[in-house]
Enzyme design. Sequence first.
Site, mmCIF file in Angstrom:
data_model
loop_
_atom_site.group_PDB
_atom_site.id
_atom_site.type_symbol
_atom_site.label_atom_id
_atom_site.label_comp_id
_atom_site.label_asym_id
_atom_site.label_seq_id
_atom_site.Cartn_x
_atom_site.Cartn_y
_atom_site.Cartn_z
ATOM 1 N N LYS A 1 1.851 -3.614 6.601
ATOM 2 C CA LYS A 1 2.310 -3.633 5.197
ATOM 3 C C LYS A 1 3.810 -3.337 5.145
ATOM 4 O O LYS A 1 4.555 -3.955 4.393
ATOM 5 C CB LYS A 1 1.536 -2.604 4.362
ATOM 6 C CG LYS A 1 0.074 -2.928 4.229
ATOM 7 C CD LYS A 1 -0.140 -4.216 3.433
ATOM 8 C CE LYS A 1 -1.539 -4.739 3.527
ATOM 9 N NZ LYS A 1 -1.741 -6.071 2.958
ATOM 10 N N TYR B 1 -2.413 -0.995 10.898
ATOM 11 C CA TYR B 1 -2.678 -1.653 9.614
ATOM 12 C C TYR B 1 -1.544 -1.335 8.638
ATOM 13 O O TYR B 1 -0.963 -2.234 8.022
ATOM 14 C CB TYR B 1 -4.023 -1.191 9.018
ATOM 15 C CG TYR B 1 -4.070 -1.444 7.533
ATOM 16 C CD1 TYR B 1 -4.195 -2.744 7.050
ATOM 17 C CD2 TYR B 1 -3.894 -0.405 6.602
ATOM 18 C CE1 TYR B 1 -4.166 -2.998 5.678
ATOM 19 C CE2 TYR B 1 -3.866 -0.658 5.239
ATOM 20 C CZ TYR B 1 -3.999 -1.951 4.791
ATOM 21 O OH TYR B 1 -3.944 -2.208 3.439
ATOM 22 N N SER C 1 0.830 -1.203 0.000
ATOM 23 C CA SER C 1 0.000 0.000 0.000
ATOM 24 C C SER C 1 0.862 1.248 0.000
ATOM 25 O O SER C 1 1.981 1.249 0.536
ATOM 26 C CB SER C 1 -0.859 -0.045 1.266
ATOM 27 O OG SER C 1 -1.435 1.193 1.520
HETATM 28 P P1 NAD Z 1 -10.890 -7.203 1.310
HETATM 29 O O1 NAD Z 1 -11.121 -7.131 2.766
HETATM 30 O O2 NAD Z 1 -12.042 -7.018 0.403
HETATM 31 O O3 NAD Z 1 -10.154 -8.563 0.930
HETATM 32 C C1 NAD Z 1 -9.274 -9.211 1.808
HETATM 33 C C2 NAD Z 1 -9.709 -10.664 1.887
HETATM 34 O O4 NAD Z 1 -8.832 -11.370 2.793
HETATM 35 C C3 NAD Z 1 -11.131 -10.831 2.421
HETATM 36 O O5 NAD Z 1 -11.865 -11.651 1.528
HETATM 37 C C4 NAD Z 1 -10.953 -11.506 3.772
HETATM 38 O O6 NAD Z 1 -12.030 -12.358 4.094
HETATM 39 C C5 NAD Z 1 -9.632 -12.243 3.567
HETATM 40 N N1 NAD Z 1 -8.912 -12.522 4.821
HETATM 41 C C6 NAD Z 1 -8.587 -11.661 5.812
HETATM 42 N N2 NAD Z 1 -7.962 -12.328 6.818
HETATM 43 C C7 NAD Z 1 -7.887 -13.633 6.444
HETATM 44 C C8 NAD Z 1 -7.392 -14.805 7.059
HETATM 45 N N3 NAD Z 1 -6.890 -14.784 8.302
HETATM 46 N N4 NAD Z 1 -7.455 -15.975 6.377
HETATM 47 C C9 NAD Z 1 -8.012 -16.016 5.135
HETATM 48 N N5 NAD Z 1 -8.517 -14.950 4.514
HETATM 49 C C10 NAD Z 1 -8.463 -13.754 5.171
HETATM 50 O O7 NAD Z 1 -9.744 -6.123 0.974
HETATM 51 P P2 NAD Z 1 -9.229 -5.590 -0.435
HETATM 52 O O8 NAD Z 1 -9.600 -4.169 -0.531
HETATM 53 O O9 NAD Z 1 -9.609 -6.539 -1.489
HETATM 54 O O10 NAD Z 1 -7.661 -5.657 -0.191
HETATM 55 C C11 NAD Z 1 -6.870 -6.730 -0.644
HETATM 56 C C12 NAD Z 1 -5.444 -6.485 -0.185
HETATM 57 O O11 NAD Z 1 -4.985 -5.238 -0.706
HETATM 58 C C13 NAD Z 1 -5.273 -6.412 1.322
HETATM 59 O O12 NAD Z 1 -4.048 -7.004 1.660
HETATM 60 C C14 NAD Z 1 -5.224 -4.921 1.577
HETATM 61 O O13 NAD Z 1 -4.517 -4.617 2.747
HETATM 62 C C15 NAD Z 1 -4.482 -4.427 0.353
HETATM 63 N N6 NAD Z 1 -4.747 -3.032 0.030
HETATM 64 C C16 NAD Z 1 -6.035 -2.604 -0.116
HETATM 65 C C17 NAD Z 1 -6.282 -1.264 -0.428
HETATM 66 C C18 NAD Z 1 -7.690 -0.752 -0.539
HETATM 67 O O14 NAD Z 1 -7.887 0.461 -0.436
HETATM 68 N N7 NAD Z 1 -8.687 -1.597 -0.770
HETATM 69 C C19 NAD Z 1 -5.210 -0.382 -0.609
HETATM 70 C C20 NAD Z 1 -3.910 -0.873 -0.465
HETATM 71 C C21 NAD Z 1 -3.691 -2.197 -0.146
HETATM 72 C C1 WQD Z 2 -9.800 9.318 0.643
HETATM 73 C C2 WQD Z 2 -10.022 10.791 0.906
HETATM 74 C C3 WQD Z 2 -10.396 11.296 3.224
HETATM 75 C C4 WQD Z 2 -14.154 9.177 3.637
HETATM 76 C C5 WQD Z 2 -7.066 4.431 2.900
HETATM 77 C C6 WQD Z 2 -5.974 3.782 3.710
HETATM 78 C C7 WQD Z 2 -4.837 3.359 2.829
HETATM 79 C C8 WQD Z 2 -5.338 2.491 1.682
HETATM 80 C C9 WQD Z 2 -6.481 3.119 0.957
HETATM 81 C C10 WQD Z 2 -5.164 0.196 2.311
HETATM 82 C C11 WQD Z 2 -9.291 11.279 2.158
HETATM 83 C C12 WQD Z 2 -11.622 11.621 2.403
HETATM 84 C C13 WQD Z 2 -12.999 9.719 3.135
HETATM 85 C C14 WQD Z 2 -15.215 10.059 4.005
HETATM 86 C C15 WQD Z 2 -13.881 11.927 3.294
HETATM 87 N N1 WQD Z 2 -5.851 1.249 2.158
HETATM 88 N N2 WQD Z 2 -12.857 11.065 2.965
HETATM 89 N N3 WQD Z 2 -15.026 11.399 3.813
HETATM 90 O O1 WQD Z 2 -7.509 7.452 3.639
HETATM 91 O O2 WQD Z 2 -6.542 7.851 1.341
HETATM 92 O O3 WQD Z 2 -6.536 5.580 2.251
HETATM 93 O O4 WQD Z 2 -7.510 3.503 1.879
HETATM 94 O O5 WQD Z 2 -3.984 0.057 2.276
HETATM 95 O O6 WQD Z 2 -3.927 2.704 3.636
HETATM 96 O O7 WQD Z 2 -5.533 4.725 4.685
HETATM 97 O O8 WQD Z 2 -8.667 6.560 1.567
HETATM 98 O O9 WQD Z 2 -10.988 6.472 0.800
HETATM 99 O O10 WQD Z 2 -10.537 6.612 3.277
HETATM 100 O O11 WQD Z 2 -10.088 8.601 1.836
HETATM 101 O O12 WQD Z 2 -13.768 13.145 3.150
HETATM 102 O O13 WQD Z 2 -16.268 9.631 4.494
HETATM 103 O O14 WQD Z 2 -11.419 10.993 1.158
HETATM 104 O O15 WQD Z 2 -10.191 12.270 4.212
HETATM 105 O O16 WQD Z 2 -8.861 12.583 1.898
HETATM 106 P P1 WQD Z 2 -7.277 6.961 2.280
HETATM 107 P P2 WQD Z 2 -10.145 6.978 1.899
#
Ligand code: NAD
Ligand code: WQD
Length: 345
Positions: free
Chosen positions: A156, A152, A127
């Site tokens: 990562k 969290y 991330s």
């Molecule tokens: P998500 O929660 O939709 O998917 C994660 C999946 O992992 C879920 O289906 C959950 O049930 C499964 N999981 C969690 N713990 C588990 C365990 N102990 N055993 C088996 N399965 C387990 O999240 P996502 O948005 O699809 O994210 C996928 C990956 O990308 C994650 O590692 C997340 O940290 C990373 N990521 C997400 C974002 C984002 O904004 N969505 C941004 C950066 C990184």
């Molecule tokens: C985006 C913008 C908020 C909600 C997070 C995690 C990051 C990554 C992606 C996993 C920001 C604003 C949001 C709301 C708002 N995840 N906002 N009202 O915070 O950039 O990133 O998700 O790795 O680690 O921190 O994403 O979608 O929460 O926010 O004004 O109800 O929208 O302040 O500027 P963020 P977000």
Amino acid sequence: MNRKIIVTGGCGYIGSHAVIQLIENQFEVVVLDNLSNSSEANLGRIKQITGKQPLFIKVDLSNSEATSKIFKRHNDALAVIHFAALKAVGESINIPLKYYHNNLNCLLNTLNSQTENGINKFIFSSSATVYGTPDELPITEKSITKQPSSPYGNTKKIGEEIIEDYCKTELNFSSISLRYFNPIGAHESGIIGELPKGIPNNLMPYITQTAAGILDKLKVFGGDYPTQDGTAIRDYVHVVDLAQAHIHALNRLLNQEQEASFETFNLGSNKGYSVLEMIQTFEAVSKVKLNYEITERRTGDITQLYASTKLAEEKLGWKAQRTIEEMILSSWKWEQNLLSKKNRK
Ligand code: NAD
Ligand code: WQD
């Protein structure tokens, strides 16, 4: 020819979109997930789109014995794509040990089990949070990583360090860590998309659920940031573009094109959009007026974040293709589909 790939967290938001791309690229997929933040219904949605349902095994990957057993059964897999993790930033601040326990044990057990079974290629969902508050924009992979603002995020950063150390000592083991910026959007069909449990933390599902009347009002967190309109800026990337990047990374690993055993790539769109720009674009493409108000900043939020994805372009041959309008419209189509079919699971 064997094309088996193990996808952990494959029922989740990004994982399910990656599974679709894998199937469409003729890979055979085994999904491992404990469904803690997703639904088995996504497997049926994947089948609806691709005509194929991946093999699914329900397992908690933080359980080492259970994980080991499954990898033994699938020791012919070519690689692992590791999405499984908990991702709620706020919850991780309140319950840090839950996040360290789950995310780090899932990672360690997966690494251990796969190498015990000779599966030595690994893609990690990282991330932009590993950059903390960046000193320079756009952020490149050479920008220094910093202490993330949440446990969290720290899972990562620590996760990447663990993998990098492992790559140094484990002969033949190689890995690519993909640093996602802000994934939004849904499959163009509107059949599959993000389905947050409870009240969403992220902006995009908050917008669509407010527009759909599920939530009352969107709070814009902070109108006094030093940006053109006072709201914070992020780099949003379409989940389908993101999913496709995993195919590029996988091919790089399988074809042994890596320049180092551990590589990292930013995955974003090279562009920043403010919260107000997101709202205005939503209103323009959906023709729905959004109920919102500007409130206090959210603790831990930073002013602006956007990626340079030059390295991914050069080395992976990947560049995000879809516009912000396409991202927002696909999210809205998915939300409307959920409403009409009452299939919110
Ligand atoms: P998500 O929660 O939709 O998917 C994660 C999946 O992992 C879920 O289906 C959950 O049930 C499964 N999981 C969690 N713990 C588990 C365990 N102990 N055993 C088996 N399965 C387990 O999240 P996502 O948005 O699809 O994210 C996928 C990956 O990308 C994650 O590692 C997340 O940290 C990373 N990521 C997400 C974002 C984002 O904004 N969505 C941004 C950066 C990184
Ligand atoms: C985006 C913008 C908020 C909600 C997070 C995690 C990051 C990554 C992606 C996993 C920001 C604003 C949001 C709301 C708002 N995840 N906002 N009202 O915070 O950039 O990133 O998700 O790795 O680690 O921190 O994403 O979608 O929460 O926010 O004004 O109800 O929208 O302040 O500027 P963020 P977000």
